[in-house]
Design a protein around this motif. Structure first.
Motif, short mmCIF file in Angstrom:
data_model
loop_
_atom_site.label_atom_id
_atom_site.label_comp_id
_atom_site.label_asym_id
_atom_site.label_seq_id
_atom_site.Cartn_x
_atom_site.Cartn_y
_atom_site.Cartn_z
N ARG A 1 0.79 -1.43 -0.14
CA ARG A 1 -0.05 0.05 0.14
C ARG A 1 0.93 1.14 0.04
N SER A 2 2.04 1.18 0.53
CA SER A 2 2.80 2.33 0.51
C SER A 2 3.34 2.64 -0.80
N ARG A 3 3.35 1.71 -1.91
CA ARG A 3 3.67 2.14 -3.20
C ARG A 3 2.71 2.03 -4.15
N ILE A 4 1.46 2.04 -3.84
CA ILE A 4 0.40 2.03 -4.74
C ILE A 4 0.00 3.52 -5.27
N ARG A 5 -0.03 3.74 -6.73
CA ARG A 5 -0.19 4.81 -7.16
C ARG A 5 -1.65 5.11 -7.51
N ARG A 6 -2.17 4.04 -8.25
CA ARG A 6 -3.66 4.05 -8.67
C ARG A 6 -4.22 2.76 -8.09
N LEU A 7 -5.33 2.76 -7.51
CA LEU A 7 -5.85 1.47 -7.10
C LEU A 7 -7.62 1.47 -7.43
N GLN A 8 -7.76 0.44 -8.07
CA GLN A 8 -9.27 -0.10 -8.19
C GLN A 8 -9.66 -1.12 -7.62
N THR A 9 -10.61 -1.24 -6.48
CA THR A 9 -10.74 -2.37 -5.89
C THR A 9 -12.12 -2.35 -5.18
N HIS A 10 -12.43 -3.33 -4.51
CA HIS A 10 -13.65 -3.41 -3.68
C HIS A 10 -13.35 -2.98 -2.12
N LEU B 1 -13.28 3.14 -5.41
CA LEU B 1 -13.64 2.07 -4.56
C LEU B 1 -15.25 1.72 -5.08
N SER B 2 -15.46 0.54 -4.84
CA SER B 2 -16.73 -0.32 -5.12
C SER B 2 -17.41 -0.41 -3.86
N ILE B 3 -18.51 0.01 -3.36
CA ILE B 3 -19.06 -0.31 -2.36
C ILE B 3 -20.07 -1.49 -2.39
N LEU B 4 -19.92 -2.54 -2.09
CA LEU B 4 -20.74 -3.76 -2.32
C LEU B 4 -22.23 -3.82 -1.73
N ASP B 5 -22.96 -4.53 -2.55
CA ASP B 5 -24.42 -4.64 -2.08
C ASP B 5 -24.49 -5.46 -0.91
#
Length: 527
Positions: A184-193, A214-218
């Motif tokens: 996480r200290s190296r992440i530049r772009r993040l797409q996740t749940h 960020l996807s906030i799940l159902d």
């Protein structure tokens, strides 16, 4: 080259007489001499081929020695590599990569190119990983972890787009524990749940993060990713964050942490996976409150629920001086007043693209109108070039005309479920309305043949000389309409209608413009 001593007369007889005619037969002595000459010629050919191969090898080395790219510094060579691989940068997925494409092919040229390619961050650190249902989750996670450890240089930041076709809590947790938490200290772009563990990350966990999706799940997934704490510390220390997208599921309540560095965002999207009767989108007052905290925004896409009483709670204007692109989706039961009122708070001097989408029901007795953007344009001093309008239920042509009259700088207009009267089409054709329009995209306009006829005539009229357009002397000539797209209803796929469409397409092509007509069956084009 002949080394064997041969009488020139005999050699001429063998080579140029018997060698070119089947009627001349050599004597026994001449035939034996010819066999010796053949053997000598074969030896000469072998020697020449060896010499040729040697010279080719030397030539290749000489060219390498003075190759024009050799003086280039690695930084410039890496830049050339990036251009050569544009649109095909390293996307590691759960199936074998194609080694014939960049950047893999670049690694196989020479040691210098291999070293340069391996040190190019954009080749290996942009990871789009798609989990396939047929493969075990543990195996996929191990492969992804191996890739990061062995292919991404420790000094390089990461761009992670993790796609899961089947979302369950254990799989999302596995992604977080294997990929996100350790790096996480190296992440530049993040797409996740989103997960509780993400929100529970301590301050400063994502110092390099520039873009977060960020996807906030159902709640149907039997777990609730929304943290109970309203001020998750994970957003503290995200000093590089500029782009934020939060996508809610249908039934999820809105969750907008107050620790998000709203003031530094240049891109903001607050969306829903789909909208239906159970959706609970962002209340308009809260949406405007968020926008007020984002003075650096350049583009925004937001879904909001309309409500009354907004004038009391949000009377102060919202200045977004850098905003160039804005998309607002209105949802819920509304009145014409509340829809118009939402734009009265905005001051957007840099706005060039505006999308207004209405998924709203009209209260009994209320009259919906085509929103008048004139006050917004005059108050902001903006020059809107592109406008998209979906389902505003416009029925009052006087209001529609007033709205169009303010759009003097518009180049592109896309409308769905918007009705234009004959008089409005006529004014667009002469340039009295939308004088700078170049592209029109129309859908859901009712009777298809009439709309197609109007649009074809509009293109023909706008392609005529100024005298035919009744241009005021000294006034500017409206430019021709270059492109028209028309979405017709299903009933338009009849033979007689198709003949009419083809005739219109030919007329448009003769004017030097382009038109596409789409039906449920096919799409016809003038090109």
């Amino acid at each position: 080259m002949t080394i064997i001593a041969v009488d020139p007369i005999v050699l001429h007889r063998i080579e140029f007489e018997a060698g070119q005619s089947n009627s001349i037969v050599l004597s026994k002595e001449e035939a034996e001499l010819t066999r010796l000459l053949i053997q000598e010629a074969e030896q000469n050919i072998v020697a020449l081929e060896a010499s040729l191969s040697l010279e080719k090898s030397r030539l290749k080395k000489f060219k390498v020695a003075i190759a024009p790219h050799k003086p280039l510094p690695p930084e410039l060579l890496g830049l050339i590599f990036r251009y050569s691989a544009e649109g095909k940068l390293s996307i590691y997925q759960s199936y074998p990569v194609d080694v014939k494409l960049a950047p893999w092919a670049l690694r196989q040229v020479c040691s210098l190119w291999r070293a340069t390619a391996l040190l190019e961050p954009s080749f290996w650190s942009n990871i789009n990983f798609k989990f396939l249902p047929a493969k075990p989750m543990e195996e996929e996670l191990a492969r992804l972890d191996f890739w990061i450890k062995n292919m991404v240089h420790p000094s390089h930041s990461l761009s992670l787009d993790v796609q899961q076709l089947q979302i369950f809590r254990n799989s999302a947790q596995g992604v977080y524990d294997t990929v996100i938490r350790p790096y996480r200290s190296r992440i530049r772009r993040l797409q996740t749940h989103a997960l509780e563990d993400f929100f529970a990350s301590p301050p400063g966990s994502f110092p390099l993060l520039e873009s977060l999706n960020l996807s906030i799940l159902d709640v149907m997934m039997n777990w609730d990713p929304v943290p109970t704490c309203e001020a998750p510390q994970c957003f503290v220390g995200m000093d590089s964050l500029r782009s934020l997208e939060i996508r809610f599921a249908v039934c999820q309540p809105v969750f907008l942490p107050n620790t998000v560095p709203w003031h530094q965002l240049t891109s903001l999207n607050i969306l829903w996976t789909k909208m239906d009767a159970e959706s609970r989108p962002l209340r308009a007052v809260l949406a405007l409150h968020v926008l007020r905290q984002c003075p650096q925004l350049e583009c925004c896409d937001i879904v909001m629920e309309m409500e009354m009483g907004m004038d009391v709670m949000t009377s102060r204007p919202i200045y977004l001086q850098h905003l160039r692109s804005l998309e607002i989706t209105f949802f819920g039961t509304t009145t014409a007043w509340s829809r118009e009122h939402i734009l009265e708070f905005l001051v957007v001097p840099s706005l060039v693209a505006l999308d207004l989408i209405f998924y709203t029901q009209i209260e009994h007795g209320a009259r919906a109108t085509f929103p008048d953007l004139g006050p917004l344009i005059r108050r902001s001093g903006c020059t809107i070039r592109s406008l998209r309008m979906v389902s505003p239920y416009s029925s009052d042509m006087n209001i529609t005309r007033t709205a169009l009259d303010a759009l003097t700088s518009l180049h592109v207009l896309r409308v769905d479920e918007v009705l234009f009267s004959d008089a409005i089409f006529e004014e667009i054709a002469t340039g009295a309305l939308l004088p700078n329009i170049r592209s029109l995209e129309v859908a859901g306009v009712g009777e298809g043949q009439e709309a197609l006829r109007y649009l074809t005539e509009l293109i023909e009229r706008r392609s005529q000389p100024p005298s035919a357009l009744n241009v005021v002397p000294g006034g500017s000539t409206p430019p021709p309409v270059e492109y028209v797209f028309l979405q017709l209803p299903d009933s338009s796929a009849k033979d007689e209608m198709i003949d009419f469409m083809m005739a219109c397409l030919r007329q448009v092509k003769a004017c030097g413009a382009s038109m596409e007509i789409s039906t449920s069956v096919s799409t016809l084009s003038s090109d």
